[in-house]
Design an enzyme around this catalytic site. Structure first.
Site, PDB file in Angstrom:
ATOM      1  N   GLY A   6      40.710  26.522 -57.207  1.00  0.00           N
ATOM      2  CA  GLY A   6      42.116  26.463 -56.812  1.00  0.00           C
ATOM      3  C   GLY A   6      42.559  27.587 -55.890  1.00  0.00           C
ATOM      4  O   GLY A   6      43.751  27.735 -55.629  1.00  0.00           O
ATOM      5  N   SER A   7      41.615  28.349 -55.350  1.00  0.00           N
ATOM      6  CA  SER A   7      42.035  29.508 -54.540  1.00  0.00           C
ATOM      7  C   SER A   7      42.653  29.086 -53.206  1.00  0.00           C
ATOM      8  O   SER A   7      43.590  29.731 -52.728  1.00  0.00           O
ATOM      9  CB  SER A   7      40.863  30.466 -54.311  1.00  0.00           C
ATOM     10  OG  SER A   7      39.910  29.914 -53.438  1.00  0.00           O
ATOM     11  N   ASN A   8      42.175  28.004 -52.616  1.00  0.00           N
ATOM     12  CA  ASN A   8      42.815  27.517 -51.385  1.00  0.00           C
ATOM     13  C   ASN A   8      44.183  26.913 -51.688  1.00  0.00           C
ATOM     14  O   ASN A   8      45.122  27.096 -50.905  1.00  0.00           O
ATOM     15  CB  ASN A   8      41.915  26.501 -50.667  1.00  0.00           C
ATOM     16  CG  ASN A   8      40.867  27.197 -49.815  1.00  0.00           C
ATOM     17  OD1 ASN A   8      41.184  27.767 -48.765  1.00  0.00           O
ATOM     18  ND2 ASN A   8      39.639  27.208 -50.287  1.00  0.00           N
ATOM     19  N   LYS A  46      34.304  14.629 -52.923  1.00  0.00           N
ATOM     20  CA  LYS A  46      33.890  13.236 -52.705  1.00  0.00           C
ATOM     21  C   LYS A  46      34.401  12.760 -51.352  1.00  0.00           C
ATOM     22  O   LYS A  46      35.139  13.478 -50.682  1.00  0.00           O
ATOM     23  CB  LYS A  46      34.486  12.358 -53.802  1.00  0.00           C
ATOM     24  CG  LYS A  46      34.011  12.759 -55.176  1.00  0.00           C
ATOM     25  CD  LYS A  46      34.441  11.744 -56.208  1.00  0.00           C
ATOM     26  CE  LYS A  46      33.800  12.063 -57.531  1.00  0.00           C
ATOM     27  NZ  LYS A  46      34.731  12.139 -58.619  1.00  0.00           N
ATOM     28  N   LEU A  47      34.012  11.552 -50.969  1.00  0.00           N
ATOM     29  CA  LEU A  47      34.596  10.943 -49.778  1.00  0.00           C
ATOM     30  C   LEU A  47      35.968  10.416 -50.161  1.00  0.00           C
ATOM     31  O   LEU A  47      36.131   9.778 -51.207  1.00  0.00           O
ATOM     32  CB  LEU A  47      33.721   9.791 -49.282  1.00  0.00           C
ATOM     33  CG  LEU A  47      32.462  10.182 -48.504  1.00  0.00           C
ATOM     34  CD1 LEU A  47      31.665   8.930 -48.165  1.00  0.00           C
ATOM     35  CD2 LEU A  47      32.813  10.958 -47.242  1.00  0.00           C
ATOM     36  N   ASN A  97      40.720  18.938 -44.235  1.00  0.00           N
ATOM     37  CA  ASN A  97      39.803  19.505 -45.225  1.00  0.00           C
ATOM     38  C   ASN A  97      39.395  20.904 -44.755  1.00  0.00           C
ATOM     39  O   ASN A  97      39.389  21.191 -43.564  1.00  0.00           O
ATOM     40  CB  ASN A  97      38.551  18.633 -45.349  1.00  0.00           C
ATOM     41  CG  ASN A  97      37.600  19.134 -46.424  1.00  0.00           C
ATOM     42  OD1 ASN A  97      38.034  19.647 -47.464  1.00  0.00           O
ATOM     43  ND2 ASN A  97      36.313  19.006 -46.195  1.00  0.00           N
ATOM     44  N   HIS A 144      36.147  23.457 -44.904  1.00  0.00           N
ATOM     45  CA  HIS A 144      34.714  23.476 -45.201  1.00  0.00           C
ATOM     46  C   HIS A 144      34.211  24.910 -45.058  1.00  0.00           C
ATOM     47  O   HIS A 144      34.546  25.588 -44.085  1.00  0.00           O
ATOM     48  CB  HIS A 144      33.958  22.548 -44.245  1.00  0.00           C
ATOM     49  CG  HIS A 144      32.502  22.461 -44.569  1.00  0.00           C
ATOM     50  ND1 HIS A 144      32.018  21.688 -45.607  1.00  0.00           N
ATOM     51  CD2 HIS A 144      31.419  23.071 -44.025  1.00  0.00           C
ATOM     52  CE1 HIS A 144      30.710  21.819 -45.672  1.00  0.00           C
ATOM     53  NE2 HIS A 144      30.311  22.652 -44.729  1.00  0.00           N
ATOM     54  N   ASP A 161      32.457  15.653 -43.425  1.00  0.00           N
ATOM     55  CA  ASP A 161      32.514  16.794 -42.490  1.00  0.00           C
ATOM     56  C   ASP A 161      32.391  16.410 -41.021  1.00  0.00           C
ATOM     57  O   ASP A 161      31.912  17.202 -40.210  1.00  0.00           O
ATOM     58  CB  ASP A 161      31.408  17.816 -42.834  1.00  0.00           C
ATOM     59  CG  ASP A 161      31.487  18.272 -44.276  1.00  0.00           C
ATOM     60  OD1 ASP A 161      32.605  18.400 -44.788  1.00  0.00           O
ATOM     61  OD2 ASP A 161      30.432  18.480 -44.888  1.00  0.00           O
ATOM     62  N   GLU A 203      38.901  31.321 -45.273  1.00  0.00           N
ATOM     63  CA  GLU A 203      39.552  30.043 -45.606  1.00  0.00           C
ATOM     64  C   GLU A 203      41.031  30.249 -45.922  1.00  0.00           C
ATOM     65  O   GLU A 203      41.901  29.538 -45.424  1.00  0.00           O
ATOM     66  CB  GLU A 203      38.872  29.399 -46.822  1.00  0.00           C
ATOM     67  CG  GLU A 203      37.427  29.003 -46.595  1.00  0.00           C
ATOM     68  CD  GLU A 203      36.794  28.392 -47.833  1.00  0.00           C
ATOM     69  OE1 GLU A 203      37.501  27.776 -48.655  1.00  0.00           O
ATOM     70  OE2 GLU A 203      35.569  28.539 -48.008  1.00  0.00           O
TER      71      GLU A 203
END
Ligand code: GAR
Length: 192
Positions: A15-17, A89-90, A105, A107, A148, A177
């Site tokens: 949960g850091s982002n 997941k996708l 997203n 990455h 990605d 990030e």
């Protein structure tokens, strides 16, 4: 006064982002408000963030249709952008289409390197070290039906320290990030 757009954050990690995205929303000129946090598992990370920021938290039921649940939540909370943060997941294509492609997203590497199926979390940092890469970093990209592969919106890098562990590298990259993801979401919404 900025007209803020409703953002949802979805993930299952530490949960850091999500925390960084919520904290950035405290800035007066931020273009978004976090209206909803969605957890794909009953892990503690997203709970803590949601509670700290008084944001509604919804946990997906793995026994039920995932696309249907996310779709209903996007409508219920008037979501204009979905931010994946530790979502492994996708994402169903239906959700990307419903949101007009406004799905981002983060990455933990410099895409297109070290991306694709199986490249997530600590696995990415282990691969970077095994490849003896001199630089790594974080990438914010549009989400598509492939892992990605969507258009890169923002990227920043760090040098890979000599003899560092994957865990140490993960900390360095997470700092990147947390800096670029919230800023990019805000700038993206301002420009779309
Ligand atoms: C982050 O490092 C993010 O880049 C990664 O999962 C972590 C979630 O951490 N995502 C991927 O690897 C996607 N392929 P967080 O829960 O602390 O934000």
């Amino acid at each position: 006064m900025v007209q803020r757009k409703n953002v949802a954050v979805i993930g299952s990690g530490a949960g850091s982002n999500a925390e960084a995205i919520c904290t950035y929303a405290l800035n007066a000129d931020c273009a978004y408000a976090v209206a909803l946090i969605v957890s794909t598992s009953p892990g503690a990370g997203m709970y803590t963030v949601a509670a700290a920021h008084s944001i509604p938290l919804r946990v997906l039921d793995p026994e039920k249709d995932i696309a249907g649940q996310i779709s209903d939540l996007m409508i219920e909370y008037g979501i204009e952008l979905l931010a994946l943060a530790g979502f492994m997941k996708l994402l169903p294509t239906q959700i990307i289409e419903q949101l007009g492609g406004r799905v981002l997203n983060i990455h933990p590497a410099l895409l297109p390197s070290f991306g694709g199926k199986g490249m997530y979390g600590i696995h990415v940092h282990k691969a970077v070290i095994a490849a003896k890469a001199l630089k790594t970093g974080a990438t914010v990209h549009l989400v598509t039906e492939q892992y990605d592969e969507g258009r890169i919106i923002a990227q920043d890098y760090v040098d890979v320290p000599t003899n560092c562990t994957a865990q140490e590298l993960q900390i360095l990259v997470k700092n990147v990030e947390h800096r670029i993801y919230p800023q990019t979401i805000s700038a993206f919404l301002r420009n779309t």
